[in-house]
Design an enzyme around this catalytic site. Structure first.
Site, PDB file in Angstrom:
ATOM      1  N   TYR A  68       0.830  -1.312   0.033  1.00 62.77           N
ATOM      2  CA  TYR A  68       0.012   0.016   0.004  1.00 62.77           C
ATOM      3  C   TYR A  68       0.788   1.233   0.021  1.00 62.77           C
ATOM      4  O   TYR A  68       2.085   1.205   0.415  1.00 62.77           O
ATOM      5  CB  TYR A  68      -0.987  -0.132   1.147  1.00 62.77           C
ATOM      6  N   TYR A 254      -9.709   4.606  -9.214  1.00 68.37           N
ATOM      7  CA  TYR A 254      -9.710   4.395  -7.853  1.00 68.37           C
ATOM      8  C   TYR A 254      -9.254   3.186  -7.585  1.00 68.37           C
ATOM      9  O   TYR A 254      -9.144   2.923  -6.110  1.00 68.37           O
ATOM     10  CB  TYR A 254     -11.018   5.049  -7.235  1.00 68.37           C
TER      11      TYR A 254
END
Length: 301
Positions: A68, A254
């Site tokens: 991430y 996204y």
């Protein structure tokens, strides 16, 4: 995000606080351990929270894997989203009080625990008269859906939006918000044995059109050309969806569930003048809420 979201729930108890902790990055099944954790009494602007429920999102998994964009220092408790009840506050905390329901503002807070100690500015108070499941899942996917529909094109009743992963949590929120605004949604889903049931379920939420990836590849669709395309898959799905975007329209990425790059034909940029954007709800919330919090603190001085 994932179409189905499991929820970690634990009744209130007096047992020692526990959390799902990882000391190194890797696959969650290999690195997560259920451990007792130390949760001291809050001081200054700290708040002690008893967690009521916390979901599992793809970003949670990516954070544990170490892939991430934002990673907390190790060792860390997993989980970025959830709802808890305040049980104790520090002597300078003023925005919440015991008994309030709160949700995290930013990612990396560590919500997969029975209790946690957080800074006051990392939490926002919410009403306690909504469902626990709704409260635990309100801060990521519905927020993402609303911002996607609000920030990139000025949409009016009668305009249309196309999105892949139409049955994801974000996709379902987009359908419901768009329906309330009179905006048509074209929702792309993967073919599956229970497709008729899925189509019916999405239509019950307010979906206008539900098509498969195969139908998306046809030269023309019996749908209005959308001004906005929402992409959370990547790969061929993105390229095909872009083909149907109206001249001068916008595609917002996204997510990338297919783990494949977004490929854009040169003709789309030159002849259709499409705009390509990206959206990360974690950054959006951090920027806006931190600014508002510090403004509030300044006014209260």
């Amino acid at each position: 995000m994932w179409p189905l979201m499991r929820l970690i729930r634990r009744p209130l108890s007096t047992a020692a606080p526990r959390g799902l902790v990882y000391e190194k990055h890797g696959e969650p099944t290999q690195v997560l351990r259920l451990k007792n954790i130390e949760v001291p009494s809050p001081t200054n602007y700290e708040v002690k929270v008893k967690m009521l429920a916390a979901p599992i999102n793809p970003s949670d998994i990516n954070m544990i894997q170490g892939t991430y964009a934002m990673l907390p220092p190790l060792p860390a408790v997993g989980g970025n989203e959830g709802v808890g009840v305040v049980i104790e506050v520090g002597n300078h905390a003023s925005s919440v009080r015991p008994g309030d329901w709160v949700i995290p503002v930013n990612a990396g807070l560590g919500t997969w625990c029975t209790e946690g100690l957080y800074s006051e500015e990392a939490l926002v108070r919410i009403p306690s008269d909504i469902s626990i499941v709704g409260a635990a899942t309100i801060s990521v996917n519905p927020c993402t859906a609303y911002r996607l529909l609000s920030d990139y094109e000025t949409l009016r009743p009668g305009d249309s939006v196309i999105q892949n992963a139409g049955n994801s949590s974000v996709g379902q929120a987009v359908i419901q918000i768009a329906a309330s605004l009179g905006i048509t949604t074209i929702n792309v889903v993967r073919d599956r044995p229970d497709l008729p049931g899925l189509v019916e379920r999405l239509r019950d939420l307010g979906a206008d059109h539900v098509i498969t990836e195969e139908q998306l590849r046809k030269p023309e669709m019996n749908c209005p050309r959308p001004r906005l395309a929402l992409n959370c898959v990547g790969g061929k799905s993105t390229t095909e969806m872009l083909r149907h975007l109206d001249h001068g329209g916008t595609m917002v990425t996204y997510g990338g569930m297919a783990k494949q790059p977004v490929t854009i034909p040169v003709s789309a940029l030159i002849f259709k003048n499409v705009k390509l954007c990206g959206f990360w709800v974690t950054k959006w919330k951090k920027d806006r809420y931190n600014m508002l919090f510090h403004q509030r603190q300044h006014l209260s001085c």
